[in-house]
Enzyme design. Sequence first.
Site, PDB file in Angstrom:
ATOM      1  N   ASP A  77      19.325  -0.936   9.294  1.00 25.10           N
ATOM      2  CA  ASP A  77      19.471   0.399   8.713  1.00 25.10           C
ATOM      3  C   ASP A  77      19.725   1.418   9.816  1.00 25.10           C
ATOM      4  O   ASP A  77      19.644   1.085  10.999  1.00 25.10           O
ATOM      5  CB  ASP A  77      18.222   0.772   7.888  1.00 25.10           C
ATOM      6  CG  ASP A  77      16.917   0.427   8.597  1.00 25.10           C
ATOM      7  OD1 ASP A  77      16.916   0.248   9.824  1.00 25.10           O
ATOM      8  OD2 ASP A  77      15.883   0.351   7.912  1.00 25.10           O
ATOM      9  N   ASN A 153       4.663   1.408   1.801  1.00 28.42           N
ATOM     10  CA  ASN A 153       4.947   1.400   0.362  1.00 28.42           C
ATOM     11  C   ASN A 153       5.741   0.162  -0.042  1.00 28.42           C
ATOM     12  O   ASN A 153       6.325   0.122  -1.119  1.00 28.42           O
ATOM     13  CB  ASN A 153       5.700   2.679  -0.032  1.00 28.42           C
ATOM     14  CG  ASN A 153       7.034   2.829   0.693  1.00 28.42           C
ATOM     15  OD1 ASN A 153       7.430   1.945   1.457  1.00 28.42           O
ATOM     16  ND2 ASN A 153       7.733   3.936   0.467  1.00 28.42           N
ATOM     17  N   HIS A 155       8.432  -1.031   1.471  1.00 21.56           N
ATOM     18  CA  HIS A 155       9.880  -0.990   1.658  1.00 21.56           C
ATOM     19  C   HIS A 155      10.347  -2.003   2.705  1.00 21.56           C
ATOM     20  O   HIS A 155       9.611  -2.367   3.617  1.00 21.56           O
ATOM     21  CB  HIS A 155      10.404   0.425   1.940  1.00 21.56           C
ATOM     22  CG  HIS A 155      10.156   0.968   3.307  1.00 21.56           C
ATOM     23  ND1 HIS A 155       9.806   2.293   3.518  1.00 21.56           N
ATOM     24  CD2 HIS A 155      10.241   0.430   4.545  1.00 21.56           C
ATOM     25  CE1 HIS A 155       9.688   2.499   4.813  1.00 21.56           C
ATOM     26  NE2 HIS A 155       9.945   1.388   5.468  1.00 21.56           N
ATOM     27  N   GLU A 160      13.520   1.711  -0.687  1.00 25.23           N
ATOM     28  CA  GLU A 160      12.268   2.287  -1.174  1.00 25.23           C
ATOM     29  C   GLU A 160      11.915   1.685  -2.543  1.00 25.23           C
ATOM     30  O   GLU A 160      12.772   1.067  -3.194  1.00 25.23           O
ATOM     31  CB  GLU A 160      12.437   3.808  -1.304  1.00 25.23           C
ATOM     32  CG  GLU A 160      12.799   4.519   0.005  1.00 25.23           C
ATOM     33  CD  GLU A 160      11.592   4.714   0.946  1.00 25.23           C
ATOM     34  OE1 GLU A 160      10.662   3.882   0.942  1.00 25.23           O
ATOM     35  OE2 GLU A 160      11.597   5.717   1.686  1.00 25.23           O
TER      36      GLU A 160
HETATM   37  C1  GLP Z   1      11.050   1.955   9.124  1.00 28.62           C
HETATM   38  C2  GLP Z   1      12.185   0.949   9.156  1.00 28.62           C
HETATM   39  C3  GLP Z   1      11.752  -0.375   8.586  1.00 28.62           C
HETATM   40  C4  GLP Z   1      10.448  -0.801   9.206  1.00 28.62           C
HETATM   41  C5  GLP Z   1       9.383   0.197   8.885  1.00 28.62           C
HETATM   42  C6  GLP Z   1       8.014  -0.182   9.409  1.00 28.62           C
HETATM   43  O1  GLP Z   1      10.933   2.611   7.921  1.00 28.62           O
HETATM   44  N1  GLP Z   1      13.338   1.403   8.448  1.00 28.62           N
HETATM   45  O2  GLP Z   1      12.773  -1.340   8.821  1.00 28.62           O
HETATM   46  O3  GLP Z   1      10.077  -2.066   8.702  1.00 28.62           O
HETATM   47  O4  GLP Z   1       9.784   1.431   9.460  1.00 28.62           O
HETATM   48  O5  GLP Z   1       7.875   0.228  10.727  1.00 28.62           O
HETATM   49  P1  GLP Z   1       6.675  -0.119  11.668  1.00 28.62           P
HETATM   50  O6  GLP Z   1       6.934  -1.511  12.162  1.00 28.62           O
HETATM   51  O7  GLP Z   1       6.752   0.892  12.777  1.00 28.62           O
HETATM   52  O8  GLP Z   1       5.431  -0.011  10.885  1.00 28.62           O
END
Ligand code: GLP
Length: 259
Positions: A77, A153, A155, A160
Amino acid sequence: MTADRLPTDGGMEVTIVDDPDAAGRAVAATISATVRRSRSCRLGLATGSTPLPAYRVLVRELGGTGTLDHVEAFLLDEYVGLSPDDPASYRATIRRELTDALGLPPESVHGPDTQFRSDGRDGPGVGLLEACERYERLLGIGVDLQLLGIGRNGHLGFNEPGAPFDSTTHVVALSDTTRSDNARFFPSPADVPTHAITQGLGTIRRAQHLVLAATGAAKAPAIAAALEGPLDESCPASALRLHRRVTVVLDRDAASALS
Ligand code: GLP
């Protein structure tokens, strides 16, 4: 390192290790095996904090070996409106944390082009829709291995709650939870972009092998919902249970709400 392997339905293997570093070693070993095995390897990469221990191990083991000419990397993304040079952009992040140190040239690192403006308009519009279609075509039949983190959440990428399980690469409006969770990567919360382009759940599911990593107690409810809750679009990560080959790597805290 202790590791428990729990039986699950279908093609999912869940490994539970002691802490985030052990999770990083387990994830890196899986990625390394794929990179070493394939003559041409398409690797899907995730950003966020969770993959960082794994990336450190990969850099130590594979960096500077000059053996990665066969690897191409694909981002999950990207924020809309940040230039690729902005340090908070996912392209800059992945180069800084992994691919530059591995010796992958920038042209082997692909992501949705959130700067794309075929119609000259600003903001999410026709240009971005075309950028989504281009990225979807580039991903084609899917990557060999897609690494995933999970949002609180549930995702995946920036899909989302409510995202259709068969969605393709698309523009999303980020939820308040996601924007506040990611504010730590920006100078101030107001700087967090409101939109992103993400591979869809259908795109993600085209990967040959999905590797989900989660560490820390804050992820425990999302992990329990993804693995044991309803198979439902209210939890995007529950879509993993539809895939034939999924490796889930958790530390004890992230696994703590599993029954
Ligand atoms: C962002 C990214 C996700 C990732 C998420 C969790 O929203 N778009 O791909 O999985 O964060 O991040 P973290 O590993 O920092 O908790």
